[in-house]
Design a protein around this motif. Structure first.
Motif, PDB file in Angstrom:
ATOM      1  N   ARG A   1      -7.593  15.191  26.778  1.00 15.68           N
ATOM      2  CA  ARG A   1      -7.988  14.265  25.688  1.00 15.68           C
ATOM      3  C   ARG A   1      -8.012  12.770  26.246  1.00 15.68           C
ATOM      4  NH1 ARG A   1      -6.052  11.937  20.688  1.00 15.68           N
ATOM      5  NH2 ARG A   1      -3.709  12.763  20.833  1.00 15.68           N
ATOM      6  N   TYR A   2      -6.938  12.401  26.831  1.00 16.89           N
ATOM      7  CA  TYR A   2      -6.941  10.954  27.504  1.00 16.89           C
ATOM      8  C   TYR A   2      -8.381  10.819  28.197  1.00 16.89           C
ATOM      9  CZ  TYR A   2      -5.219   6.856  30.112  1.00 16.89           C
ATOM     10  OH  TYR A   2      -4.838   5.796  30.682  1.00 16.89           O
TER      11      TYR A   2
ATOM     12  N   ALA B   1     -15.782  18.547  28.936  1.00 15.13           N
ATOM     13  CA  ALA B   1     -16.521  19.460  28.269  1.00 15.13           C
ATOM     14  C   ALA B   1     -16.673  19.100  26.686  1.00 15.13           C
ATOM     15  CB  ALA B   1     -15.957  20.862  28.216  1.00 15.13           C
ATOM     16  N   ASN B   2     -15.354  18.563  26.253  1.00 11.12           N
ATOM     17  CA  ASN B   2     -15.484  18.198  24.969  1.00 11.12           C
ATOM     18  C   ASN B   2     -16.171  16.765  24.579  1.00 11.12           C
ATOM     19  OD1 ASN B   2     -13.929  20.482  23.856  1.00 11.12           O
ATOM     20  ND2 ASN B   2     -12.033  19.204  24.159  1.00 11.12           N
TER      21      ASN B   2
ATOM     22  N   ARG C   1     -20.771  14.060  22.242  1.00  9.88           N
ATOM     23  CA  ARG C   1     -21.811  12.998  22.787  1.00  9.88           C
ATOM     24  C   ARG C   1     -23.458  13.552  23.223  1.00  9.88           C
ATOM     25  NH1 ARG C   1     -19.071   8.052  23.933  1.00  9.88           N
ATOM     26  NH2 ARG C   1     -21.059   7.279  24.217  1.00  9.88           N
ATOM     27  N   HIS C   2     -23.385  14.583  23.673  1.00 12.97           N
ATOM     28  CA  HIS C   2     -24.503  14.985  24.273  1.00 12.97           C
ATOM     29  C   HIS C   2     -25.123  16.425  24.103  1.00 12.97           C
ATOM     30  CE1 HIS C   2     -24.868  11.026  26.521  1.00 12.97           C
ATOM     31  NE2 HIS C   2     -23.348  11.379  26.698  1.00 12.97           N
ATOM     32  N   ALA C   3     -24.582  17.082  23.180  1.00  7.23           N
ATOM     33  CA  ALA C   3     -24.883  18.483  22.797  1.00  7.23           C
ATOM     34  C   ALA C   3     -26.389  18.999  22.927  1.00  7.23           C
ATOM     35  CB  ALA C   3     -24.010  19.100  21.717  1.00  7.23           C
TER      36      ALA C   3
ATOM     37  N   ALA D   1     -16.101  25.597  24.908  1.00  3.53           N
ATOM     38  CA  ALA D   1     -16.835  24.281  24.553  1.00  3.53           C
ATOM     39  C   ALA D   1     -18.286  24.310  25.070  1.00  3.53           C
ATOM     40  CB  ALA D   1     -15.888  23.024  24.786  1.00  3.53           C
ATOM     41  N   LEU D   2     -18.282  24.745  26.380  1.00  8.39           N
ATOM     42  CA  LEU D   2     -19.551  24.420  27.158  1.00  8.39           C
ATOM     43  C   LEU D   2     -20.728  25.518  26.513  1.00  8.39           C
ATOM     44  CD1 LEU D   2     -18.341  24.315  30.822  1.00  8.39           C
ATOM     45  CD2 LEU D   2     -19.368  22.449  29.337  1.00  8.39           C
TER      46      LEU D   2
END
Length: 558
Positions: free
Chosen positions: A237-238, A268-269, A274-276, A311-312
């Protein structure tokens, strides 16, 4: 009043004695003087001087307990708070960490508060474990977020993110991965921006890197004090927050080429948020020594990769290329949810740089055979075996052989847990040995590798499943190889016709026997190695495949 004078004089004397002892580095006796001063004047100032002396004297627990008393009584300075935070981690006092995080946050909010030159990584680890990402960014002195505009490099452009990239070094396999992509971009006329570590210096101007120091820590995972799933999720997350802060929103072509379990879920998150569905293109290179090679961390790493693939799979219009360095790692990734992806086997994408810098020699050559050992001085690379191996082979074969050896004496001493001055001196004094102490440039590294006839890789532990740049480069250049029988390297070499000399375990006798075999059978093994290099270099298409993939995306972008 007069009756107080002797006490004041005694207090002053203890303080002066302590000052002198501390100046001389005698912290043990300085503690005694500070204790006497504190007994005479149990105030915050004398207590904090005792806290400092105890810490320097190695009495961590006493120093820490006294600091907690001081914190309960009133304000203390910035340095003791940071030191106390570190001590809480060292002593395992996790209950106190939120209190230290709160006090550190107050320090960071003060614009006049002086920052330490080098932030303590133990504090960063603890803040990440607590989930205090903003405080962790402040502690690491994160650069300000980028402006909304894409910047001075026009689109379309490729954005390369590598937390381990320190371009000022100009050497090493991690550096070469970035150099590989720089060359691919240049071939395509594609601008590329490289995001790397904030503690890196500027790259050599001649190389042409557009480098942005944006990522505050390299996020490798060695021995860490919070080795649990919570920490690994939070460190991802960082990384995700760092990407939010630093990568402009209008970029569409991304290369994350050195992903580990500490970064890949964050990547991946971030892509998913942002770009899904914006038609972005993404290269993910997984180079992770923890993947299947760290038993105590196996469950954590598997969980991170399972969440990553979940996520991917939710990415919509994103073009995705994933590659990994060994088949065993790919098999593991498929078990964890990667079965729906075409994960390519690219053992080391930058191996072609060896061919650009060096020319393989013919099977027959004049002069002594040159054996070599290159790379970092680490236990899993068998560095502890090298001095004795050089000595024994030189004694047995004399001037029929010579050695080129890269070793860090300090690192070797830590591995051996004893002085190694005599062993290093023996290497330096041997006219048949070329000893390289420390790091070398890319050009010098390839020049040394090119001079070798036999490359010795007495590897163990994680190298049974994780990739090796030296191995792939040596295979590309047609070198006779000495490698472990177990794992992937021996079978991979044989796939292309190279017949390495192998050992069952990385013990001195076993590796020595394999090296002797490589020397005795060099003529035959060298012919096979040179033929295998031709087969491998013709068959391996990672560089060409990545180049074609990038070219298609550039053409598709208009």
């Amino acid at each position: 009043m007069a009756s107080d004078n002797p006490k004041k004089a005694e207090l002053r004397q203890h303080r002066e004695n302590a000052d002198a002892l501390e100046k001389a580095g005698d912290w043990v006796n300085a503690v005694g003087e500070r204790e006497k001063a504190y007994a005479l004047a149990p105030r915050q100032g004398t207590r904090m001087q005792l806290v400092d002396a105890l810490s320097h004297a190695g009495e961590t627990e006493r120093s820490y307990r006294l600091l907690l008393e001081a914190l309960a009584d009133g304000p203390v300075g910035a340095r003791p708070i940071r030191r106390g935070f570190h001590q809480a981690v060292e002593l395992g006092d996790r209950d106190a960490l939120p209190m230290f995080a709160e006090r550190l946050a107050a320090l960071l909010a003060d614009p006049d508060e002086q920052r330490p030159k080098k932030p303590r990584m133990s504090i960063w680890h603890a803040l990440v474990w607590l989930g205090e990402i903003d405080i962790a960014l402040g502690h690491m002195d994160a650069p300000a977020p980028v402006a909304a505009a894409a910047g001075d490099t026009p689109s379309p452009r490729a954005v390369v993110v590598d937390p381990g990239f320190a371009p000022d070094t100009g050497q090493g396999h991690n550096f070469n991965n970035n150099l590989f992509y720089l060359h691919r971009f240049a071939t395509l006329g594609l601008p590329g921006v490289f995001y790397g570590a904030t503690d890196a210096g500027a790259p050599p101007q001649a190389l042409g890197f557009d480098f942005r120091p944006a990522l505050t820590t390299r996020m490798y995972t060695g021995e860490i004090p919070f080795d649990d799933l919570q920490w690994h999720r939070n460190v991802n997350r960082y990384f995700e927050v760092e990407l939010d802060r630093q990568i402009p929103a209008d970029d569409r072509l991304f290369v994350f080429h050195t992903m580990r379990n500490t970064t890949i879920l964050g990547m991946a998150n971030w892509m998913l948020r942002r770009h899904a569905d914006d038609g972005s293109s993404l290269i993910v290179g997984i180079v992770d020594s923890n993947l299947g090679a760290h038993p105590s961390r196996a469950g954590i790493v598997r969980a991170i990769y399972a969440e990553t693939f979940a996520a991917l799979k939710q990415l919509g219009k994103v073009d995705l290329l994933i590659y990994c360095e060994t088949q065993s790692q790919i098999d593991t990734l498929r078990e964890l949810g990667g079965d729906t992806f075409d994960i390519r086997l690219f053992p080391y994408v930058a191996a072609g740089l060896a061919l650009e810098h060096a020319t393989p020699r013919a099977a027959a050559s004049d002069g002594p055979l040159r054996l070599g050992y290159l790379g970092a001085t680490r236990e899993e690379r068998g560095a502890d075996l090298i001095p004795a191996l050089v000595h024994e082979t030189r004694k047995a074969f004399g001037d029929r052989i010579g050695w080129t050896v890269q070793l860090d004496p300090g690192g070797l001493a830590r591995l051996a847990e004893r002085p190694v001055d005599e062993a290093i001196a023996m290497l330096r004094d041997d006219p048949g040995v070329e000893l390289i102490d420390g790091k070398v440039s890319t050009e010098n590294y390839f020049a040394m590798l090119d001079r070798m006839d036999i490359v010795v890789l007495p590897y163990r532990q994680r190298y049974e499943v994780s990739g090796s740049g030296v191995f792939v480069e040596a295979l590309s250049l047609g070198k006779v190889l000495v490698v472990p029988r177990r794992g992937w390297m021996a079978d991979f070499a044989r796939r292309y016709g190279n017949e390495p000399a192998t050992f069952d375990d990385a013990s001195p006798d076993a590796v020595l026997a394999a090296v002797r075999e490589a020397i005795d059978r060099h003529a035959d093994l060298s012919q096979r190695a040179l033929a295998a290099a031709d087969s491998w270099n013709a068959a391996q298409g990672s560089a060409a495949e990545i180049g074609r993939w990038l070219q298609d995306r550039v053409a598709g972008s208009g």
